[in-house]
Design an enzyme around this catalytic site. Structure first.
Site, PDB file in Angstrom:
ATOM      1  N   GLU A  60      11.846  89.400  23.038  1.00 36.10           N
ATOM      2  CA  GLU A  60      13.012  89.096  23.882  1.00 36.10           C
ATOM      3  C   GLU A  60      13.145  90.015  25.093  1.00 36.10           C
ATOM      4  OE1 GLU A  60      13.188  89.095  20.537  1.00 36.10           O
ATOM      5  OE2 GLU A  60      13.593  86.985  20.140  1.00 36.10           O
ATOM      6  N   HIS A 129      22.713  84.837  13.315  1.00 33.93           N
ATOM      7  CA  HIS A 129      22.369  83.653  14.114  1.00 33.93           C
ATOM      8  C   HIS A 129      23.599  82.827  14.470  1.00 33.93           C
ATOM      9  CE1 HIS A 129      18.400  84.566  12.416  1.00 33.93           C
ATOM     10  NE2 HIS A 129      17.853  83.758  13.300  1.00 33.93           N
TER      11      HIS A 129
END
Lengths: 323, 319
Positions: A60, A129
């Site tokens: 990321e 999440h």
């Protein structure tokens, strides 16, 4: 004009922007053939090829940083992180690099980068999440933060975000991808930082974001039965925040409830409540009420998760406590 | 490949410009004339000079918090840099960035960076943009031994290699990450060994030998321009000063510094240039005098420049 889902609206925005500007490209994890974690980039790989729809390693920091570097080298990248929760891994590249470059360099650079990230609870994905993190980004000068609720807003705001010369954090709610609505086929923009009144009303202002817009609209229908007309204001962007529209509404209704899925404590509602208190306290007939998630991580088990997300009753109750 | 007199002279000038710029800053900082932090590049001049000597203006570099040398080697304007370090309105960043954040996009300088390891992903993006636009520009990513341990650096090496980007990773191994010596922060002796993990060439060079650096970077840049992907060039050098000015440097011994100062890259290069008659003693003196004047002019320019007006505080947050 035709009926499209939020997901299709986003996909169409990406496709149309890539068609009209060859500097626009996509990068992220599994955005290519796979079509994106939730399917937003579906079909774009086939149409534009691997040079413009780039599958990245699962890294990321490098995704956000590469998008930033490409942005100030003259391209208009649209990066995707699979879940907003992963931004922690790459936060430095967003808040210390992308957001600060222009100011630190004395205005000599622009960073026309869009960072799309799904957020929110509702699919049983548990604590890593499912978060809503818009208040993190709201606190960073240099960023813009769009958080669309409808398919129409999603398309227009994404096109504006891609064309914007600043880094725009684009927060999609994963429970909204399947929501349908009228979306023009042609390309159009929605001004970043301009709120939309989703329902007019005279008795209370409900400022709601993302998925909470629908919860607020449902609450408004319930309240109508009790003779309370709620006005639902959707900021559509939390940075810049359209304080003017919110204030106008509060001055008309004399009461304010703020509803968001992010945790209530130090959430976006805290800022909205505070500026209304500073700017329009004398218009308020009652204290501002905030509806938000409890101060705990998002739980996994369905009944707990459902309880975690603010519901229609929470908003009805908040309104009734001041009206 | 034999370098022209012009190139060699320019390299010699650049090394001296960096040296004098930094010595002047050391003096000014001690006198309390400069706000904030300065991280000096003294002793490492051969790395930036050798590396940037093979670049064109259209090529790009990402720099570190110890960035003055890179910026000067890439052609950064001495006056604008000095004014920025003084926090003046006339500086590169209108006084908003300071020593750690100077950029000049027209010269391909993507910015010094206050975050250790922050520049890697940005360099990947710049190189990706070059590839995307089918240009033959190359990006050099300068990073230190400390930054080589950051995840961002490893992510960048991997991504650049997977995508065969026109990128050269230039590691400046000066032996210390702030106060932590390399032996305590990593098990490898040569950071270039890490290149193997990414299937790219990893080369170790004497970072105090400007010609050795030049040669290694030229080879890596050639590869990058040919579309053969990135390389990692480790330049072994040494930081003469502490991490920042004011650092008492209690973590290293004087003898170590003395040994390295004997390997000073400037007299070494100068001796070579005199020996092979590229330059005469007189030319050397002239160059030094001219640069000294240039630095003095820059200081005068900075000091005479106005501080930014408070009204500029909110400018340039957004485009």
């Amino acid at each position: 004009m035709s009926e499209k889902t939020y997901l299709q609206a986003l996909n169409e925005a990406l496709r149309q922007e890539m068609e009209q500007d060859e500097n626009v490209f996509i990068l992220g994890e599994d955005v290519g053939q796979f079509g994106g974690c939730f399917g937003v980039t579906q079909g774009l790989f086939d149409k534009f090829g691997e040079e413009r729809v780039i599958d990245t390693p699962i890294t990321e920091s490098a995704i956000v940083g590469a998008a930033t570097g490409a942005a100030f080298s003259g391209l208009r990248p649209v990066a995707e992180l699979m879940f907003v929760d992963f931004i922690g891994v790459s936060m430095d590249q967003l808040f210390n690099q992308a957001a600060k470059m222009r100011y630190m360099f004395g205005g000599k650079s622009t960073v026309p980068m869009t960072l799309r990230m799904p957020q929110g609870a509702g699919i049983g994905a548990a604590a890593q999440h499912s978060q809503c993190l818009e208040s993190w980004f709201m606190n960073i000068p240099g960023l813009k933060v769009a958080i669309p609720s409808t398919p129409y807003d999603a398309k227009g705001l994404l096109i504006s975000a891609i064309r914007d010369d600043n880094p725009v954090v684009f927060l999609e709610h994963k429970m909204l991808y399947g929501v349908s609505g009228e979306v023009p086929d042609e390309s159009y923009t929605i001004e970043i930082g301009k709120a939309d009144i989703k329902r007019e009303g005279s008795d209370v202002t409900i400022v709601a974001t993302s998925q909470m817009v629908y919860t607020a609209l449902a609450a408004a229908e319930k309240l109508k039965a009790d003779g309370i007309e709620a006005e639902v204001v959707d900021p559509r962007c939390v940075l810049p925040l359209d304080t003017e529209t919110i204030l106008e509404s509060v001055k008309k209704t004399h009461a304010l409830v703020v509803a968001h899925e992010a945790v209530r404590f130090a959430g976006p509602g805290a800022e909205i409540a505070a500026f209304v208190a500073e700017e329009a306290l004398e218009y308020l007939d009652a204290p501002v009420k905030r509806v938000g998630a409890p101060f705990c991580p998002v739980p996994f088990s369905p009944p707990l998760e459902q309880h975690y997300v603010p519901g229609v009753e929470d908003i009805v109750e908040a309104v009734k406590s001041i009206r | 490949m034999a370098l022209s007199k012009k190139t060699l002279t320019q390299m010699y000038e650049t090394m001296n410009r960096i040296r004098m710029f930094e010595l002047k800053l050391q003096e000014l900082f001690a006198a309390g004339e400069i706000p904030g932090f300065v991280h000096l590049y003294l002793g490492e001049e051969a790395v930036a000079t050798g590396a940037c000597s093979v670049l064109t203006d259209a090529d790009m570099i990402s720099s570190t918090h110890r960035g003055h040398g890179h910026l000067l080697a890439k052609g950064g304007d001495v006056k604008l840099m000095m004014a920025e370090i003084f926090g003046r309105q006339t500086g590169y960043c209108k006084g908003k960035g300071g020593s750690m954040h100077i950029a000049d996009l027209n010269l391909g300088i993507l910015g010094a960076n206050g975050i250790v390891g922050g520049g890697g992903p940005l360099a990947v993006g710049a190189a990706l943009a070059s590839k995307y636009k089918h240009s033959d520009n190359v990006t050099l990513c300068f990073f230190g031994d400390g930054a080589s341990n950051q995840g961002t650096t490893q992510e960048s090496l991997n991504m650049a290699s997977a995508w065969k980007l026109p990128l050269v990773f230039v590691n400046e191994n000066n032996g210390y990450g702030i106060s932590c010596p390399q032996c305590k922060s990593m098990a490898v002796v040569d950071i270039a060994d890490r290149a193997a993990a990414y299937d790219m060439p990893g080369v170790v060079v004497d970072g105090n030998d400007v010609l050795a650096v030049q040669e290694a970077i030229a080879e890596a840049v050639k590869r990058a321009r040919n579309g053969e992907g990135p390389s990692l060039v480790e330049c072994k050098t040494y930081r003469w000063r502490g991490h920042f000015e004011g650092d008492a440097c209690t973590y290293r011994c004087d003898q170590e510094l003395k040994d390295w100062m004997e390997k000073d890259p400037i007299p070494r290069f100068e001796a070579k240039l005199l020996e092979n008659k590229t330059l005469t003693e007189k030319e050397v003196e002239k160059i030094k005098a001219r640069i000294s004047e240039e630095i003095d002019d820059a200081v005068a320019f900075a000091k005479e420049s106005p501080l930014p007006p408070v009204s500029a505080l909110m400018d340039d947050v957004y485009a």
